[in-house]
Design a protein around this motif. Structure first.
Motif, PDB file in Angstrom:
ATOM      1  N   GLU A   1      -6.008  14.467  -2.396  1.00  0.00           N
ATOM      2  CA  GLU A   1      -6.895  13.399  -1.935  1.00  0.00           C
ATOM      3  C   GLU A   1      -7.688  13.821  -0.706  1.00  0.00           C
ATOM      4  O   GLU A   1      -8.813  13.356  -0.507  1.00  0.00           O
TER       5      GLU A   1
ATOM      6  N   TYR B   1      -6.893   4.467  -4.597  1.00  0.00           N
ATOM      7  CA  TYR B   1      -6.010   5.573  -4.211  1.00  0.00           C
ATOM      8  C   TYR B   1      -4.943   5.747  -5.293  1.00  0.00           C
ATOM      9  O   TYR B   1      -4.317   4.766  -5.717  1.00  0.00           O
TER      10      TYR B   1
ATOM     11  N   ALA C   1      -3.092  12.503   4.639  1.00  0.00           N
ATOM     12  CA  ALA C   1      -4.059  11.578   5.216  1.00  0.00           C
ATOM     13  C   ALA C   1      -5.053  12.243   6.146  1.00  0.00           C
ATOM     14  O   ALA C   1      -5.933  11.569   6.657  1.00  0.00           O
TER      15      ALA C   1
ATOM     16  N   THR D   1      -5.048   2.752   2.759  1.00  0.00           N
ATOM     17  CA  THR D   1      -5.799   3.605   1.840  1.00  0.00           C
ATOM     18  C   THR D   1      -6.780   2.743   1.060  1.00  0.00           C
ATOM     19  O   THR D   1      -6.799   1.528   1.195  1.00  0.00           O
TER      20      THR D   1
ATOM     21  N   ASP E   1       0.829  -1.207   0.000  1.00  0.00           N
ATOM     22  CA  ASP E   1       0.000   0.000   0.000  1.00  0.00           C
ATOM     23  C   ASP E   1       0.865   1.259   0.000  1.00  0.00           C
ATOM     24  O   ASP E   1       0.632   2.192  -0.760  1.00  0.00           O
TER      25      ASP E   1
ATOM     26  N   LYS F   1     -10.180   8.640   5.298  1.00  0.00           N
ATOM     27  CA  LYS F   1     -11.190   7.599   5.186  1.00  0.00           C
ATOM     28  C   LYS F   1     -12.325   7.806   6.162  1.00  0.00           C
ATOM     29  O   LYS F   1     -13.362   7.165   6.047  1.00  0.00           O
TER      30      LYS F   1
END
Lengths: 187, 190
Positions: free
Chosen positions: A175, A159, B115, A155, A138, B80
């Motif tokens: 992202e 991705y 992230a 992810t 990943d 996420k």
């Protein structure tokens, strides 16, 4: 290099491995009592299986498995990427690092399936390697042959990058900004 | 200290329906804790007996968004997690309010990486921002009281004449002064 930081390559396993595989190329290093055995990618699975099963090695426990990207590393390295196996022998109370260097053959800014970035999975030797190998895939895009379930682990499937590669920008490529906006009219 | 103390002897009082409903509404805000980081620990501390969130009618943390009025976003929102948070917000029934607790929920904090979402207010209507890393429980209570004061002023249903309630966008400033806690300890009679 100052004399006191010169690696002392006296780890007993170095000699055992050299005698067992006379035709293979090994490199070794040591830092503050921690020894690292550097193996060619094609030999990694065979050597790791030997280290697990040989009566004088007995590395029964895979403590950790992770990737490293050496892009822009201050000193010269053997390859761009490395995968490190952190082996522990409970019987002998000993720890050994096994390192494999890989060089990409394709541009590393995307998620291209690079045939040079392949390693044999060690899930058959240590079942606990399954998730660490998924994480290495990943984060670095290094794929593992014979892995039972090689999917991204942190992810999501689509991705567009492998984010721990050093040529991937720290703040991402947008992202974190692609969400619909929920406001008082829609909810 | 309840309403019965204000009642006259013969047992009834007259008021406005709006005031009664707002009084009930602001005294029974059920929070949906979305605690993803250390702000969640302070949120738990605010619910503990020392700070006693129950004083505000909030002793029932609602872990079902369908039975909650107040979403407390406590902690950093990973990439996420944001769709999950949005879905939780959409499942909450009106009237509902959102508190963005701490630096990470409001701005991403120190986690300026691929992230972490740089502030949940970009994608959610946030009513109260509570600064701090993490904020003290007093400050969280201050933010909750700001929402309660707002509810006291609102109509039924709690919308402005235009029909659409815009997020309040309040920022809480600390009003308390941190002092040493009064602890007297004796060891062996000394």
């Amino acid at each position: 290099m100052p004399a006191d930081t010169k690696p002392t390559l006296d780890h007993p396993v170095f000699k055992i491995v050299k005698d067992q595989f006379p035709g293979k190329r090994f490199r070794g290093t040591e830092y503050r009592g921690q020894s690292t055995l550097i193996v060619d990618p094609a030999d990694a699975h065979e050597v790791l299986a030997f280290l697990r099963d040989d009566a004088s090695c007995r590395y029964n426990f895979l403590s950790d498995l992770f990737g490293i990207d050496y892009l822009n590393y201050p000193s010269r390295t053997i390859g761009r990427f490395a995968v490190v196996y952190n082996l522990v022998s409970h019987q002998r109370d000993d720890r050994l690092f096994v390192k494999v260097f890989l060089d990409p053959s394709l541009p590393t800014d995307g998620t291209a399936d690079d045939p040079a970035l392949y390693l044999d999975s060690v899930v058959d030797l240590w079942p606990g390697a399954e998730w660490p190998e998924r994480e290495v895939f990943d984060m670095f895009g290094i794929r593992f042959r014979n892995h039972p379930d090689l999917r991204r682990i942190l992810t999501w499937e689509s991705y567009p990058a492998h984010p721990l590669r050093k040529d991937y920008p720290l703040r991402g490529r947008g992202e974190r900004e692609q969400y619909r906006i929920v406001d008082r009219t829609s909810a | 200290m309840g309403i019965e103390a204000a009642l006259p002897v013969d047992g009834f009082l007259t008021t406005q329906l709006r005031r009664v409903i707002n009084w009930a509404r602001r005294s029974s805000l059920w929070p949906m804790p979305f605690a993803t980081a250390c702000c969640g620990i302070e949120l738990m501390a605010a619910a503990s007996s020392r700070y006693d969130l129950a004083r505000f009618g909030m002793e029932r943390m609602s872990f079902s968004p369908r039975q909650a009025d107040l979403l407390i976003v406590a902690g950093r929102i990973a990439i996420k997690t944001m769709p999950v948070l949005q879905r939780i917000y959409e499942q909450m029934t009106e009237p509902k309010w959102v508190i963005s607790m701490g630096a990470c929920a409001s701005t991403g904090g120190v986690f300026d990486t691929y992230a972490v979402v740089q502030g949940c207010d970009q994608y959610l209507p946030v009513d109260v921002y509570i600064p701090g890393c993490p904020p003290r429980p007093e400050q969280l209570l201050e933010g909750i009281m700001a929402i309660q004061r707002h509810i006291d002023q609102s109509g039924i249903p709690p919308t402005p004449p235009g029909g659409r309630r815009v997020p309040l966008g309040l920022v809480i400033e600390p009003t308390h002064r941190v002092r040493p806690q009064p602890v007297g300890i004796t060891v062996g009679g000394v």
